[in-house]
Design a protein around this motif. Structure first.
Motif, PDB file in Angstrom:
ATOM      1  N   ALA A   5       0.831  -1.204   0.000  1.00 21.81           N
ATOM      2  CA  ALA A   5       0.000   0.000   0.000  1.00 21.81           C
ATOM      3  C   ALA A   5       0.869   1.258   0.000  1.00 21.81           C
ATOM      4  CB  ALA A   5      -0.927  -0.009   1.216  1.00 21.81           C
ATOM      5  N   HIS A   6       1.936   1.250   0.811  1.00 19.40           N
ATOM      6  CA  HIS A   6       2.836   2.398   0.878  1.00 19.40           C
ATOM      7  C   HIS A   6       3.527   2.611  -0.469  1.00 19.40           C
ATOM      8  CE1 HIS A   6       5.665   4.801   3.683  1.00 19.40           C
ATOM      9  NE2 HIS A   6       5.779   5.255   2.451  1.00 19.40           N
ATOM     10  N   LEU A   7       4.022   1.517  -1.055  1.00 16.90           N
ATOM     11  CA  LEU A   7       4.714   1.616  -2.344  1.00 16.90           C
ATOM     12  C   LEU A   7       3.773   2.124  -3.436  1.00 16.90           C
ATOM     13  CD1 LEU A   7       6.670  -1.762  -2.166  1.00 16.90           C
ATOM     14  CD2 LEU A   7       7.674   0.523  -2.047  1.00 16.90           C
ATOM     15  N   GLU A   8       2.573   1.558  -3.458  1.00 20.70           N
ATOM     16  CA  GLU A   8       1.620   1.953  -4.490  1.00 20.70           C
ATOM     17  C   GLU A   8       1.242   3.425  -4.342  1.00 20.70           C
ATOM     18  OE1 GLU A   8      -2.743   0.387  -5.938  1.00 20.70           O
ATOM     19  OE2 GLU A   8      -1.219  -1.088  -5.396  1.00 20.70           O
ATOM     20  N   GLN A   9       1.094   3.848  -3.101  1.00 18.07           N
ATOM     21  CA  GLN A   9       0.754   5.259  -2.865  1.00 18.07           C
ATOM     22  C   GLN A   9       1.862   6.175  -3.382  1.00 18.07           C
ATOM     23  OE1 GLN A   9       0.500   6.267   1.293  1.00 18.07           O
ATOM     24  NE2 GLN A   9      -0.818   8.018   0.913  1.00 18.07           N
ATOM     25  N   GLU A  10       3.112   5.831  -3.124  1.00 20.85           N
ATOM     26  CA  GLU A  10       4.228   6.666  -3.575  1.00 20.85           C
ATOM     27  C   GLU A  10       4.330   6.672  -5.100  1.00 20.85           C
ATOM     28  OE1 GLU A  10       9.066   7.228  -3.066  1.00 20.85           O
ATOM     29  OE2 GLU A  10       8.055   5.533  -2.097  1.00 20.85           O
ATOM     30  N   ILE A  11       4.194   5.497  -5.720  1.00 24.01           N
ATOM     31  CA  ILE A  11       4.322   5.427  -7.173  1.00 24.01           C
ATOM     32  C   ILE A  11       3.169   6.160  -7.859  1.00 24.01           C
ATOM     33  CG2 ILE A  11       4.177   3.819  -9.125  1.00 24.01           C
ATOM     34  CD1 ILE A  11       5.924   1.899  -7.533  1.00 24.01           C
ATOM     35  N   VAL A  37      11.495   4.604  -8.156  1.00 33.92           N
ATOM     36  CA  VAL A  37      11.074   4.034  -6.868  1.00 33.92           C
ATOM     37  C   VAL A  37      11.460   2.563  -6.806  1.00 33.92           C
ATOM     38  CG1 VAL A  37       9.107   3.526  -5.387  1.00 33.92           C
ATOM     39  CG2 VAL A  37       9.178   5.685  -6.659  1.00 33.92           C
ATOM     40  N   ARG A  38      11.238   1.860  -7.917  1.00 29.46           N
ATOM     41  CA  ARG A  38      11.557   0.426  -7.954  1.00 29.46           C
ATOM     42  C   ARG A  38      13.051   0.195  -7.734  1.00 29.46           C
ATOM     43  NH1 ARG A  38      12.797  -3.365 -12.260  1.00 29.46           N
ATOM     44  NH2 ARG A  38      12.185  -5.477 -11.612  1.00 29.46           N
ATOM     45  N   ARG A  39      13.878   1.041  -8.345  1.00 25.60           N
ATOM     46  CA  ARG A  39      15.326   0.907  -8.191  1.00 25.60           C
ATOM     47  C   ARG A  39      15.716   1.046  -6.720  1.00 25.60           C
ATOM     48  NH1 ARG A  39      16.948   5.714  -9.976  1.00 25.60           N
ATOM     49  NH2 ARG A  39      16.539   5.126 -12.129  1.00 25.60           N
ATOM     50  N   ARG A  40      15.191   2.100  -6.092  1.00 25.48           N
ATOM     51  CA  ARG A  40      15.520   2.334  -4.680  1.00 25.48           C
ATOM     52  C   ARG A  40      15.051   1.190  -3.804  1.00 25.48           C
ATOM     53  NH1 ARG A  40      11.820   6.479  -2.637  1.00 25.48           N
ATOM     54  NH2 ARG A  40      10.593   4.638  -2.097  1.00 25.48           N
ATOM     55  N   GLU A  41      13.834   0.704  -4.049  1.00 23.80           N
ATOM     56  CA  GLU A  41      13.297  -0.351  -3.196  1.00 23.80           C
ATOM     57  C   GLU A  41      13.950  -1.700  -3.462  1.00 23.80           C
ATOM     58  OE1 GLU A  41      11.439   0.197  -0.578  1.00 23.80           O
ATOM     59  OE2 GLU A  41      11.611   2.305  -1.115  1.00 23.80           O
ATOM     60  N   LEU A  42      14.376  -1.934  -4.707  1.00 25.47           N
ATOM     61  CA  LEU A  42      15.154  -3.148  -4.972  1.00 25.47           C
ATOM     62  C   LEU A  42      16.467  -3.091  -4.196  1.00 25.47           C
ATOM     63  CD1 LEU A  42      14.752  -3.956  -8.792  1.00 25.47           C
ATOM     64  CD2 LEU A  42      14.096  -5.409  -6.866  1.00 25.47           C
ATOM     65  N   PHE A  43      17.071  -1.895  -4.147  1.00 22.87           N
ATOM     66  CA  PHE A  43      18.302  -1.759  -3.371  1.00 22.87           C
ATOM     67  C   PHE A  43      18.032  -2.009  -1.889  1.00 22.87           C
ATOM     68  CE2 PHE A  43      20.987   0.841  -0.622  1.00 22.87           C
ATOM     69  CZ  PHE A  43      22.208   0.241  -0.882  1.00 22.87           C
ATOM     70  N   ARG A  44      16.949  -1.457  -1.386  1.00 22.33           N
ATOM     71  CA  ARG A  44      16.610  -1.674   0.025  1.00 22.33           C
ATOM     72  C   ARG A  44      16.486  -3.168   0.318  1.00 22.33           C
ATOM     73  NH1 ARG A  44      13.547   1.828   3.478  1.00 22.33           N
ATOM     74  NH2 ARG A  44      12.600   2.861   1.679  1.00 22.33           N
ATOM     75  N   THR A  45      15.787  -3.873  -0.570  1.00 19.03           N
ATOM     76  CA  THR A  45      15.572  -5.306  -0.366  1.00 19.03           C
ATOM     77  C   THR A  45      16.876  -6.073  -0.468  1.00 19.03           C
ATOM     78  OG1 THR A  45      13.344  -5.110  -1.277  1.00 19.03           O
ATOM     79  CG2 THR A  45      14.298  -7.312  -1.210  1.00 19.03           C
ATOM     80  N   ALA A  46      17.678  -5.757  -1.486  1.00 15.97           N
ATOM     81  CA  ALA A  46      18.951  -6.452  -1.664  1.00 15.97           C
ATOM     82  C   ALA A  46      19.884  -6.194  -0.491  1.00 15.97           C
ATOM     83  CB  ALA A  46      19.601  -6.018  -2.969  1.00 15.97           C
ATOM     84  N   ALA A  47      19.932  -4.935  -0.038  1.00 13.77           N
ATOM     85  CA  ALA A  47      20.803  -4.600   1.091  1.00 13.77           C
ATOM     86  C   ALA A  47      20.371  -5.327   2.357  1.00 13.77           C
ATOM     87  CB  ALA A  47      20.791  -3.085   1.323  1.00 13.77           C
ATOM     88  N   ALA A  48      19.073  -5.362   2.607  1.00 13.70           N
ATOM     89  CA  ALA A  48      18.572  -6.078   3.786  1.00 13.70           C
ATOM     90  C   ALA A  48      18.889  -7.558   3.690  1.00 13.70           C
ATOM     91  CB  ALA A  48      17.061  -5.868   3.915  1.00 13.70           C
ATOM     92  N   ASP A  49      18.793  -8.119   2.496  1.00 16.16           N
ATOM     93  CA  ASP A  49      19.101  -9.525   2.273  1.00 16.16           C
ATOM     94  C   ASP A  49      20.570  -9.808   2.558  1.00 16.16           C
ATOM     95  OD1 ASP A  49      18.842 -12.154   1.506  1.00 16.16           O
ATOM     96  OD2 ASP A  49      18.737 -11.745  -0.640  1.00 16.16           O
ATOM     97  N   ILE A  50      21.436  -8.942   2.054  1.00 15.19           N
ATOM     98  CA  ILE A  50      22.876  -9.128   2.262  1.00 15.19           C
ATOM     99  C   ILE A  50      23.230  -8.997   3.730  1.00 15.19           C
ATOM    100  CG2 ILE A  50      25.135  -8.090   1.807  1.00 15.19           C
ATOM    101  CD1 ILE A  50      23.937  -7.311  -0.989  1.00 15.19           C
ATOM    102  N   VAL A  51      22.737  -7.943   4.363  1.00 19.49           N
ATOM    103  CA  VAL A  51      23.045  -7.724   5.783  1.00 19.49           C
ATOM    104  C   VAL A  51      22.485  -8.869   6.628  1.00 19.49           C
ATOM    105  CG1 VAL A  51      22.607  -6.228   7.766  1.00 19.49           C
ATOM    106  CG2 VAL A  51      23.225  -5.239   5.558  1.00 19.49           C
ATOM    107  N   GLY A  52      21.258  -9.305   6.301  1.00 13.61           N
ATOM    108  CA  GLY A  52      20.671 -10.417   7.044  1.00 13.61           C
ATOM    109  C   GLY A  52      21.422 -11.718   6.857  1.00 13.61           C
TER     110      GLY A  52
END
Length: 1002
Positions: A623-629, A649-664
């Motif tokens: 919902a948050h992503l859709e609202q921003e886009i 937005v997709r680029r930034r959020e893909l980075f967020r997801t990838a970074a969280a995956d790597i750190v996790g």
């Protein structure tokens, strides 16, 4: 003499206006014979009204006049008060702030003349001036009187604002130095034979050593001695001990003139259990072998002040190298942090909220944070080696170790808290750090700090504000994760000299140390603040990069990001100050190609790696992503620009997801690697699927707005299929979809179909425009009739097709169908339409089961790449994703009608439901779940490492090692990783053969 009633009333009002709280008592005092010459002088009332406590100042003045030895002395004082504003301000200021100094003036009524001088040399006296003021003292009692006389002048300058709190604290330390010298002079005079046997040096510690003493405080010292020429060491130490003990008694004992202050030697080696005096070599032997962390922290402020100053300088020179190596001790930073926590824990509960010094947000919070930063960074930066808190804080800010704004706030707060402490202690000259509770005392303190409108409320408000700032910044600086990492570096590593850096590069496994050194030179050379912060960061980052499979790539990527954000003020500040941001960035930049490529196209996304308002690494809701886009689409001019914004937005959020995956997966010092690998997989799949759905929703809105405004002639919905519908998309997955529409009332079906087809074509075109961003490919091949069928159908057309022509594979595919964008009601009705197909009421016929098995076998034989090792193919190989998913989906087709828990598009949820329903054993379910999670992680790892999708392990050694690092395998263990994958897949294949193929022997 009594004033006339009319005048009394007028005076009463004036007294109240000037800040008196007991105007009646003040009137009586003003009518006393001693004040007759000043009674009607408005200058006196103005001067009294400017003091911290006018009532107290007036009473003290009357007492002082009464104590004068005769009329002549009284007249001299009154004349000087009238004619000299400096004296008037100083004397009344002291009397209104300190009953203890008023008592001293009453006992020694001539000492007011110490306040008459107001020349330049009188404004900032040092040790020599104070020594001159104590020179005539020839016994402990006269020394106390002379000390209070000097203290009187310091307090006068302080309360009148002639000196600031830091200058006053320095003057108090200089007075303490002069007093220690005078006390030692008296002790030597009393025992000249002891003086002849030894060289004794007095080393100031704590606040006295740091030139920041309180009005009333223990004066911490250490004694060091050496034998005089040809003297026996044992006899010399005994003589020095007698001299030191006598010095302590002179300062500490109470006489008719009170005491000066306690001399505390408990910071010496072994504390109160150790000898009072040691030789220099004995001190060094102790510090080298036995000293605890806190003892080196205490030595930070060591300063020779009395006795043999040459010996004192030798002592400081000898211990300083040990002080600046203390941070390299094991657990140094955690030890200092624990010590601070223990101090807070030991405060009585009733005092915590009133503690100005030791409590949370108190002076100790500032001092401990500054000292810890000094000890860690001062090893290589000698500009930080000041024993004075505010000077050290300024140096830390100048060197880039603390943000300028943070340092300014801490400086302001520390000055305010020390001013409060000074005013509290000055009142009775008692050693206390508790804020009083009585309103009268709070009022006096507030007024003394210049708060006049509502002194009590303003004081409490300002105290709370500064304490809150101190506590926040203390937590930020004192528990900074980077600090412990810097402390663990050897001094040579932390200095990062060219030669040390080159050797360290080779030792850490950098393949191209020459290039690495060029990057370091570009990042850290020069005298700018940016370069200074980089020099703090880089030694630690180099180690974190080296913990990856490709340290060179990590350093190169860091340089690229730093170059891109070089003029952005928050970037280096974030890495220095913000939680685990620096370590997170190091992990992300050295983990492969995908995340750095995403970051370099939007470097500002570095902010996501911290703990601030950027949202951190937690995935955002659909919902948050859709609202921003959708908001970005509304602002855009045209569909192409709108899709570009959505891609951003997709680029930034893909980075967020990838970074969280790597750190996790890798873990950090602050956050160890996540133990639940299934949770990591679910988080990635859910985040990428939600992001894809939001991007499609934004693209759909852009296309409709451009072509039809807001009145598309047909309702339109997008149905996610495959991994998309299952919330299991990987970084490089295509988006499998179906498109469905329904003409609006009164719209011709042909017109509606044309509009729907145009929407689909335009969406696909826009999403396939050339871009540096990861592609988002829409795959509609799971639609009725496959590639030969229409891209979009009406709901009625779908119903007719599925009723007449639906095949088993389509029911199978529809298990993953879920609306993802467009008209919600239409999407819901589509799901109602297909539910009977995917969860057939009568289960699955044997022929249908055989058909599914044939389809799977054909898919594996046709799609498995030639030459690939089937046992290492994460998707189509034995025990891979296909095996697990088709097994689970067969259970859904057979039992979904009877078991509601199986009606989910998500593989792991369906598997858990099958286990709960008794359709599969706990052991078999765990085996399949482990295999599915591992295979998914392999595919995610390959995409993160190579920047492109693949279903098998990379062949290149460095890439294979990087995949291993993501999966938790250290250097040299790639073979173990492959063996573990084969083993997990083999066990899963045994379960699949029984449950899917009906083979009962394992």
């Amino acid at each position: 003499m009594t004033a006339a009633p009319g005048r009394r009333s007028s005076t009463f009002t004036r007294l109240l206006r000037h800040g008196f709280t007991d105007a009646s008592a003040a009137e009586r005092l003003l009518d006393s014979p001693e004040l007759v010459p000043l009674r009607d002088d408005p200058v006196l009332l103005d001067a009294l009204g400017a003091t911290a406590d006018p009532d107290l100042a007036l009473l003290g003045l009357v007492r002082l006049l009464e104590a004068q030895p005769g009329p002549g002395a009284r007249r001299e004082l009154l004349d000087t008060l009238i004619s000299s504003k400096p004296l008037r301000d100083r004397l009344l200021g002291v009397l209104g702030a300190s009953t203890a100094l008023a008592d001293h003036l009453t006992r020694h009524p001539e000492d007011w003349q110490a306040l008459v001088m107001y020349e330049a040399y009188d404004l900032h006296p040092g040790v020599e001036e104070f020594e001159a003021g104590l020179a005539e003292a020839d016994d402990p009692v006269s020394l106390r009187v002379a000390y209070r006389r000097c203290l009187l002048s310091i307090a006068a300058r302080d309360v009148c604002g002639t000196t600031g709190v830091a200058e006053s604290a320095a003057e108090l330390a200089d007075l303490a130095t002069a007093t220690l010298r005078a006390a030692l002079r008296l002790a030597r005079a009393a025992a000249p034979e002891d003086d002849a046997l030894c060289r004794l040096a007095v080393i100031a510690m704590g606040k006295c050593g740091g030139h920041e003493l309180n009005y009333v405080s223990d004066v911490d010292v250490i004694f060091v001695a050496e034998p005089a020429e040809e003297a026996d060491e044992t006899k010399a130490l005994r003589a020095a001990t007698r001299l030191a003990s006598h010095l302590m008694r002179i300062c500490s004992e109470t006489t008719v003139e009170g005491s000066i202050w306690p001399v505390d030697a408990n910071l010496r080696p072994e504390g109160r259990n150790g000898p009072l005096v040691r030789t220099l070599s004995s001190h060094l032997a102790y510090y080298q072998r036995w000293a605890k962390t806190w003892e080196f922290q205490a030595l930070l402020k060591a300063r020779p002040v009395a006795g043999d100053l040459e010996l004192g300088e030798e002592y400081v020179a000898a211990v300083q190298p040990l002080v600046w190596k203390a941070a390299e001790r094991e657990n140094f930073v955690p030890d200092v942090q624990k010590m601070r926590r223990r101090v807070v824990e030991n405060i009585p509960a009733a005092e915590v909220d009133r503690q100005l010094k030791l409590g949370p947000g108190g002076l100790r919070d500032v001092e401990f944070a500054v000292q810890l930063l000094q000890l860690v960074h001062g090893r290589t930066d000698t500009s930080l080696r000041s024993g004075t808190t505010l000077d050290a804080l300024g140096a830390l800010a100048a060197g880039g170790y603390v943000g300028r704004a943070d340092a300014a706030q801490l400086d302001e707060a520390y000055r305010f808290l020390r001013s409060m402490e000074h005013r509290i202690q000055l009142f009775r000259l008692r050693r206390t750090h508790l804020v009083p509770e009585e309103e009268a005392e709070l009022r006096r303190i507030g007024r003394s700090l210049g708060l006049r409108t509502d002194p009590v409320a303003e004081l409490l408000r300002e105290w709370k504000r500064h304490a809150t700032v101190v506590r926040r910044l203390h937590e930020k600086l004192f528990y900074r994760p980077l600090l412990d990492a810097v402390a663990q570096l050897a001094t040579g590593e932390a200095r990062l000299s060219a030669e040390a850096a080159r050797e360290r590069m080779v030792a850490l496994g950098y393949a191209d140390p020459a290039s690495a050194l060029r990057h370091l030179e570009a990042l850290a050379s020069g005298v700018t603040r940016k370069a200074a912060i980089q020099r703090t960061l880089l030694p630690v980052l180099l180690g974190w990069f080296a913990d990856s499979a490709d340290p060179d790539a990590g350093l190169l990527n860091f340089r690229k990001v730093s170059d891109a954000l070089g003029k952005t003020p928050w970037y280096l500040r974030l890495l220095r100050d913000e939680g685990a941001a620096a370590e997170n960035l190091a992990r992300v930049l050295s983990a492969g190609r995908l995340a750095p490529d995403l970051l370099l196209r939007a470097p500002e996304a570095v902010a996501l790696l911290g703990d601030g308002d950027g949202g951190g690494l937690e995935p955002r809701s659909r919902a948050h992503l859709e609202q921003e886009i959708l908001a970005a689409v509304r602002r855009a001019d045209g569909a192409a620009q709108a899709v570009t914004a959505a891609r951003g937005v997709r680029r930034r959020e893909l980075f967020r997801t990838a970074a969280a995956d790597i750190v996790g997966s890798y873990g950090t010092e602050e956050q160890p690697a996540e133990a639940d690998q299934g949770a990591l997989v679910d988080r990635v799949g859910g985040a990428v699927s939600d992001l894809t759905a939001a991007t499609l929703a934004g693209t759909l809105r852009a296309v409709v707005r451009d072509g039809w405004g807001d009145s598309l002639p047909t309702r339109f919905a997008i149905i996610g299929m495959g991994r998309f519908g299952g919330h299991e998309l990987g970084y490089g997955s295509d988006a499998d979809v179906l498109f469905v529409h329904e003409p609006r009332d009164g719209v011709d079906e042909r017109e509606a179909s044309q509009a729907a087809n145009k929407v689909v074509s335009e969406m696909r075109r826009l999403l396939q425009l050339p871009s540096a961003d990861p592609p988002l490919l829409i795959d509609a091949d799971l639609r009725p009739e496959g590639k030969s069928g229409p891209l979009v159908r009406t709901l009625t057309s779908y119903a007719a097709y599925y009723r007449r022509w639906s095949m088993t594979w389509e029911s199978h595919a529809l298990l993953r169908a879920e609306p993802v964008a467009g008209d919600e009601d239409l999407g819901r009705r589509f799901i109602e339409l297909v539910d009977p197909l995917r969860y057939p009421a009568d289960g699955l016929a044997d022929e249908a089961v055989r058909e599914i098995r044939r389809l799977k076998a054909r898919m594996e034989s046709e799609r498995l790449p030639r030459g690939a090792d089937p046992k290492l193919h994460a998707k189509l190989g034995p025990g891979g994703l296909s095996d697990v998913e088709w097994t689970v989906q067969l259970l859904q087709l057979r039992h979904g009608a009877a078991e509601p828990g199986l009606r989910t598009t998500r593989t792991r949820q369906a598997l858990a439901a099958a286990r709960a329903a008794g359709l599969i054993t706990d052991e078999d379910a765990a085996t399949l779940d482990e295999a599915w999670v591992l295979a998914t992680r392999v595919r995610n790892a390959v995409m993160l490492v190579r920047g492109r999708a693949a279903d098998t392990f990379p062949a290149e050694a460095r890439e294979l090692a990087a995949v291993g690092r993501y999966l938790g395998y250290g250097p040299g263990h790639a073979g173990d990783m492959l063996d573990a994958y084969r083993r997990t897949a083999r066990r899963a294949r045994g379960v699949v053969e029984e449950l899917f193929y009906g083979i009962t022997e394992r």
